[in-house]
Design a protein around this motif. Structure first.
Motif, PDB file in Angstrom:
ATOM      1  N   LEU A 119      -8.339  -9.286  -3.404  1.00 38.72           N
ATOM      2  CA  LEU A 119      -8.338  -8.283  -4.475  1.00 38.72           C
ATOM      3  C   LEU A 119      -8.526  -9.063  -5.705  1.00 38.72           C
ATOM      4  CD1 LEU A 119      -4.967  -7.129  -3.353  1.00 38.72           C
ATOM      5  CD2 LEU A 119      -6.780  -5.731  -3.259  1.00 38.72           C
ATOM      6  N   PRO A 120      -8.952  -7.997  -6.742  1.00 38.08           N
ATOM      7  CA  PRO A 120      -9.295  -8.475  -8.132  1.00 38.08           C
ATOM      8  C   PRO A 120      -7.977  -9.496  -8.578  1.00 38.08           C
ATOM      9  CG  PRO A 120      -9.932  -6.167  -7.790  1.00 38.08           C
ATOM     10  CD  PRO A 120      -9.185  -6.653  -6.711  1.00 38.08           C
ATOM     11  N   TYR A 161       0.367  -4.240  -6.187  1.00 43.90           N
ATOM     12  CA  TYR A 161       0.124  -5.570  -6.734  1.00 43.90           C
ATOM     13  C   TYR A 161      -0.403  -5.206  -8.299  1.00 43.90           C
ATOM     14  CZ  TYR A 161      -0.177  -7.860  -2.338  1.00 43.90           C
ATOM     15  OH  TYR A 161       0.255  -8.515  -1.269  1.00 43.90           O
ATOM     16  N   THR A 162       0.032  -5.943  -9.262  1.00 44.30           N
ATOM     17  CA  THR A 162      -0.502  -6.059 -10.516  1.00 44.30           C
ATOM     18  C   THR A 162      -1.048  -7.205 -10.774  1.00 44.30           C
ATOM     19  OG1 THR A 162       1.572  -6.615 -11.658  1.00 44.30           O
ATOM     20  CG2 THR A 162       1.355  -4.400 -10.985  1.00 44.30           C
ATOM     21  N   ASP A 163      -1.840  -7.169 -12.011  1.00 43.78           N
ATOM     22  CA  ASP A 163      -2.142  -8.570 -12.597  1.00 43.78           C
ATOM     23  C   ASP A 163      -1.276  -8.998 -13.336  1.00 43.78           C
ATOM     24  OD1 ASP A 163      -2.181  -7.101 -14.994  1.00 43.78           O
ATOM     25  OD2 ASP A 163      -4.502  -6.955 -14.998  1.00 43.78           O
ATOM     26  N   VAL A 188      -3.166  -3.181  -9.775  1.00 41.58           N
ATOM     27  CA  VAL A 188      -4.477  -3.461  -9.174  1.00 41.58           C
ATOM     28  C   VAL A 188      -4.677  -2.663  -7.795  1.00 41.58           C
ATOM     29  CG1 VAL A 188      -5.670  -5.407  -7.838  1.00 41.58           C
ATOM     30  CG2 VAL A 188      -4.319  -5.839  -9.791  1.00 41.58           C
ATOM     31  N   THR A 189      -3.504  -2.486  -7.017  1.00 46.61           N
ATOM     32  CA  THR A 189      -3.671  -1.562  -5.722  1.00 46.61           C
ATOM     33  C   THR A 189      -2.087  -1.124  -5.726  1.00 46.61           C
ATOM     34  OG1 THR A 189      -4.533  -1.247  -3.753  1.00 46.61           O
ATOM     35  CG2 THR A 189      -3.320  -3.389  -4.266  1.00 46.61           C
ATOM     36  N   ARG A 190      -1.919   0.016  -4.953  1.00 47.68           N
ATOM     37  CA  ARG A 190      -0.712   0.381  -4.381  1.00 47.68           C
ATOM     38  C   ARG A 190      -0.749   0.986  -2.924  1.00 47.68           C
ATOM     39  NH1 ARG A 190       3.938   3.567  -8.269  1.00 47.68           N
ATOM     40  NH2 ARG A 190       5.203   3.887  -6.230  1.00 47.68           N
ATOM     41  N   TRP A 191       0.227   0.937  -2.233  1.00 47.59           N
ATOM     42  CA  TRP A 191       0.378   1.278  -1.041  1.00 47.59           C
ATOM     43  C   TRP A 191       1.470   2.002  -0.744  1.00 47.59           C
ATOM     44  CZ3 TRP A 191       0.595  -3.835  -2.392  1.00 47.59           C
ATOM     45  CH2 TRP A 191       1.814  -4.550  -2.193  1.00 47.59           C
TER      46      TRP A 191
END
Length: 361
Positions: free
Chosen positions: A38-39, A91-93, A99-102
């Motif tokens: 992931l980024p 997830y966050t930076d 960054v992404t969510r689920w």
């Protein structure tokens, strides 16, 4: 020896597949920080007090959308992980940018793989089954070493059997098992103690379970509602003043009838990834209720806190991860081939057994 051999084979045939699942899933989880692509996942860890405080303020700004827990980026993984009360996550930076969510664990392979390894997708029941399998695994290793002594002169180490036949699989099973035995004992023993706390009494003494429970329990405090606004910066700064050299690892709001905000930190001498140095703050006014220094815990509790890092290779760097990867793959291979050879013998072998039985009649 015949009885021991019979027990070893039959119990192995029954739970061999569970052990195989634990072995292969564990080997994959050892390296999850490397394969989560992931980024910003490879960003360098930031532990500046101001940066973390600003990130928490940003993430927790809206009471309607704030998570119930933040796990901060670590040395090997550069993203913060958020967990929400409804079971979703993100997830966050390290600046708090999404960054992404689920919406389900099935959207993230590292999450469902973790659930498989720790619960077999069956919650507390699955965890109990895993604990029983770990205890059985200890029996397999010890009995396997005793049975191996009968054929030790034919020892030949191979990663895989020479051929897929029952004799070759049995020989490979014995020889690979004895090589991996010390690591498997470590994995099974630590796993069994982590699932069944009373098991700690066998290693750490009869008073260890009570000491562990008392030392890890949150302090008593009134159950109060979480305030709409908090001085998150003051909470982070208070933690830094108390434990200057410790990493800030996680922050969680009250749940399950608690009235405390919990902040976990990791001191330099702790092995646990998230540490056991903990501060608790009142949920209604941010007042510090208690601070617990992990370096002052009883020795039995300190040793207990080392078990998970040893089990999951969270210490020792890449070298130890590779060693435990071998243990996981060996367990997966031993369990898989044992199950196959026990329940699915070759037709030729089955016909030979049938002919022999007919001749004896």
């Amino acid at each position: 020896m015949k009885t021991l051999d019979l027990l070893h084979r039959w119990i192995g045939g029954v739970i061999g597949l569970i052990l195989a699942v634990l072995g292969f899933s564990g080997a994959l989880l050892l390296h999850k920080d490397a394969w989560i692509l992931l980024p910003h996942a490879s960003d360098v860890q930031v532990q500046g007090t101001g940066v973390i405080a600003a990130t928490v303020e940003r993430i927790m700004a809206d009471p309607a959308t704030r998570p119930e827990m933040i796990t901060f980026a670590g040395p090997d993984f550069g993203l913060n992980r958020l967990r929400f009360a409804d079971g979703t996550g993100a997830y966050t930076d390290q600046a708090g940018n999404l960054v992404t969510r689920w919406n389900s664990q099935w959207e993230r392979p590292e999450l469902w793989l973790f659930d498989l390894h720790h619960h077999l997708f069956a919650g507390d029941t699955g965890e109990t089954v895993i604990g029983v399998a770990a205890i059985a695994g200890l029996f397999f290793v010890i009995s396997g070493i005793l049975l191996w002594t009968r054929t030790r002169k034919t020892f030949e180490f191979r990663l895989v059997p020479k051929r897929i036949s029952r004799p070759a699989i049995l020989r490979h099973h014995r020889d690979l098992g004895v090589v991996a035995a010390p690591l498997l004992i470590l994995a099974f023993l630590t796993g069994a103690i982590l699932v069944f706390r009373p098991m700690a009494a066998l290693i750490l003494g009869p008073t260890a379970p009570a000491q562990i429970d008392a030392s890890l329990k949150a302090p008593k405090a009134p159950v109060v509602r979480l305030a709409a606004k908090h001085d998150w910066r003051a909470i982070i700064e208070e933690a830094r003043i108390r434990f200057t050299d410790a990493e800030i690892r996680s922050l969680s709001v009250p749940r399950q009838g608690s009235g405390l905000i919990t902040l976990r930190m990791k001191k330099s001498d702790e092995w646990l990834p998230n540490g056991r140095t903990t501060l608790w703050f009142a949920a209604d006014n941010d007042r510090l209720v208690k601070a617990r220094d992990a370096s002052r815990l009883p020795e039995a509790v300190k040793i207990y806190n080392m078990l998970y890092p040893l089990h999951a290779a969270k210490v020792g760097g890449l070298s130890y991860r590779l060693i435990m990867t071998f243990a996981g793959l060996a367990l997966g291979l031993l369990g898989t081939l044992t199950t196959w050879s026990f329940w699915f013998p070759r037709k030729g072998a089955a016909r030979s057994v049938s002919r022999l039985a007919g001749m004896q009649r």
